[in-house]
Design a protein around this motif. Sequence first.
Motif, PDB file in Angstrom:
ATOM      1  N   GLU A 195       0.807  -1.211   0.000  1.00  0.00           N
ATOM      2  CA  GLU A 195       0.000   0.000   0.000  1.00  0.00           C
ATOM      3  C   GLU A 195       0.844   1.265   0.000  1.00  0.00           C
ATOM      4  O   GLU A 195       1.959   1.296   0.506  1.00  0.00           O
ATOM      5  N   ARG A 240      -5.065   6.532  -0.568  1.00  0.00           N
ATOM      6  CA  ARG A 240      -4.399   5.256  -0.329  1.00  0.00           C
ATOM      7  C   ARG A 240      -4.341   4.445  -1.613  1.00  0.00           C
ATOM      8  O   ARG A 240      -5.348   4.295  -2.308  1.00  0.00           O
ATOM      9  N   GLY A 241      -3.159   3.982  -1.898  1.00  0.00           N
ATOM     10  CA  GLY A 241      -3.030   3.036  -3.002  1.00  0.00           C
ATOM     11  C   GLY A 241      -3.149   1.641  -2.456  1.00  0.00           C
ATOM     12  O   GLY A 241      -2.433   1.265  -1.522  1.00  0.00           O
ATOM     13  N   THR A 242      -4.074   0.871  -3.022  1.00  0.00           N
ATOM     14  CA  THR A 242      -4.268  -0.477  -2.497  1.00  0.00           C
ATOM     15  C   THR A 242      -4.637  -1.400  -3.659  1.00  0.00           C
ATOM     16  O   THR A 242      -4.386  -1.065  -4.827  1.00  0.00           O
ATOM     17  N   TYR A 254      -2.710   0.914  -6.306  1.00  0.00           N
ATOM     18  CA  TYR A 254      -1.410   1.359  -5.792  1.00  0.00           C
ATOM     19  C   TYR A 254      -0.365   1.507  -6.897  1.00  0.00           C
ATOM     20  O   TYR A 254       0.526   2.336  -6.806  1.00  0.00           O
ATOM     21  N   VAL A 286       6.942   0.811  -1.910  1.00  0.00           N
ATOM     22  CA  VAL A 286       5.617   1.013  -1.296  1.00  0.00           C
ATOM     23  C   VAL A 286       5.836   1.626   0.083  1.00  0.00           C
ATOM     24  O   VAL A 286       6.983   1.818   0.512  1.00  0.00           O
TER      25      VAL A 286
END
Lengths: 231, 394
Positions: free
Chosen positions: B104, B125-127, B200, B213
């Motif tokens: 993430e 948020r990158g997920t 993400y 990350v």
Amino acid sequence: MSEKNIFKLTNLVKRFTKGKETLSIFEDLNLSIKEGDFVAIMGPSGSGKTTLLNMLGGVDQPTSGEVEFDGKGIEKLSENQLAKWRASNVGFIFQFYNLMPMLNAHRNVELPLLLTQLKSKERSQRVETALELVGLKDRAKHMPGELSGGQQQRVAIARAVVSDPKLLLCDEPTGDLDRQTADEILEMLQLLNREFGKTIIMVTHDPSAAKFANRVLHLDKGKFVEKELSL
Amino acid sequence: MNSFLSQSFAVIRMNLLSLPRRLWMSLAMIIASAVVVTILLAFLAMARGFEVTLKGAGSDDIAMFLRDGSAAELNSVLSKSQVDLIENAPGIAKDKTGVILSSELYVIVDGIKKTSQTAANIPLRGTSQTGIKMRQDFKLIKGRLFNTGTTEMIVGAGILRQFDGFELGKTIRFGKNKWQVVGVFSTGGNVFESELWSDYRVIQNLYNRGSSVQSIRAKLVEAGDIKQIKEYIKNDPRLNIDVETEADYFSAQGKSLNYMAIFGKVISSIMALGALAGALNTMYTSVADRSREIATLRTIGFSNSSAFVGTLFESLTLSALGGLLGALGAFLLFDGMSTSTLGGSFTQVVFSFELSQDLIVQGMKMALGIGLVSGFFPAWRAARMPVLTAFRTE
Ligand SMILES: Nc1ncnc2c1ncn2[C@@H]1O[C@H](COP(=O)(O)OP(=O)(O)O)[C@@H](O)[C@H]1O
Ligand SMILES: [Mg+2]
């Protein structure tokens, strides 16, 4: 009236100290009061009548000397012992009635019984009897503010006798009442003395009130001047 | 019945019945206690709401990896090689496709707060699909999930409540990049609702993160068991990494607003001193007002302890009424109220005031404390009052 003394004061001294000044009220006062007597204490204002009554009632203590009640000295009892002693032996009647304004007549009269072990039902019966005695049975639910001065004083008398003490102490009980109402109250005290054998000590500055008593004491400059009244 | 009790009951009854004579003073005492309690509860409910919102986000069965010494996701960075090593750590759950693990990223963007119309920080948020699945309370309320490899995002329900311009279908510009809102999600009220989520890898690209990350979330085989992972990390010098359960991570973050509770206690204690001064005055006045009645009762033979108990009960009654009124006030004014504030990562956390029972108990304790202190000294005076004043003419 019996021959027994209910009160015997010996060498009683009472002084009030305020700062450096000492005010002497009694120096070496001696007095006996018979059980079952009706005594009036007269005297000019400031002569110490109330102070004397306070000491007899155990709400004030002498500087020195003895106050014997039923042969026992009460002047050395602690405050709480005195409270108990008053609860079981003395009924107080005040000039301004001192009723609890937020309680009705019934609850006012009941107050001394709250100091006993009596159950609520028994208390109620006694209160009713006392109110009946002073002729206010139908005013039990009235608040003091809804009663005349004479009626309030009668409620106060009912409160003083409800726990059946042998001694009644009255400070100017008719001082705030008109002549006719005053006489009714005094007759009631006389009845309590004659029919119920209560010893009554009454402070008054009113000579016609004093006439209801059996014995009149004149207090002046810290000494008694006794005059027997012919009834 | 015990004479002490029957005396005390009678005196308490008389005191309460005499309250109308001192109506305004008594009301002032009630209101002063109420204000103190309301203010105390506002701060406590705020701190509690914040804590609940963060704690609620953390799972016990997720291990969270951050760079050593970075207390929050924002200032953490993990390289590709570290991620590869983490994948081989023991104790991580697997499914058909391999270990269950979410890489993430966590970057900060701007939003306009509805209440103040000023810019405030929001986390983007990158997920990934796996990451979304790891949030057990996740629910898509509107629209659909973002597609991988696109500049689509889904918006937390809290963001929608507190910020302008994040409605479904809107296009949003952060710097040079444009994003499309394709969905709205909820996570049961916890802190994730204060975030924007997207792919993400797209964020890695747009924000020049290369293949690094910021955090790794990994599903544990055994909930709460990260001992073997810690051991694994310690034994490999290449892994300068911190690991703890997600629950522990957020519970530590939730404590960051504890100063709110402390501040509230300090403020309300100072105010309580003011209320106390007023209450003392009220109660001394009450004793003076009832002095004749107290003396008369004492002459009749009532104990001084009954005078004490009666006065103390009166002040406790007034302050307890104030406490209840204050709790009610706090409940009506604040309970469930949504607000946002800076959380641990300098981003806005949207949360609600939580006025729970134990907080109300704390408020009542404060009120009764005021009643106890302001009643004690006047009660003492009532008990010490000379009996002979009953005969005195007025
Ligand atoms: N508690 C007290 N402290 C100081 N002086 C008092 C106190 N009680 C009474 N006195 C004084 O004692 C004197 C007698 O008072 P009191 O017994 O009330 O007289 P009476 O009832 O005969 O009018 C008065 O001069 C009064 O001011
Ligand atoms: Mg007098």
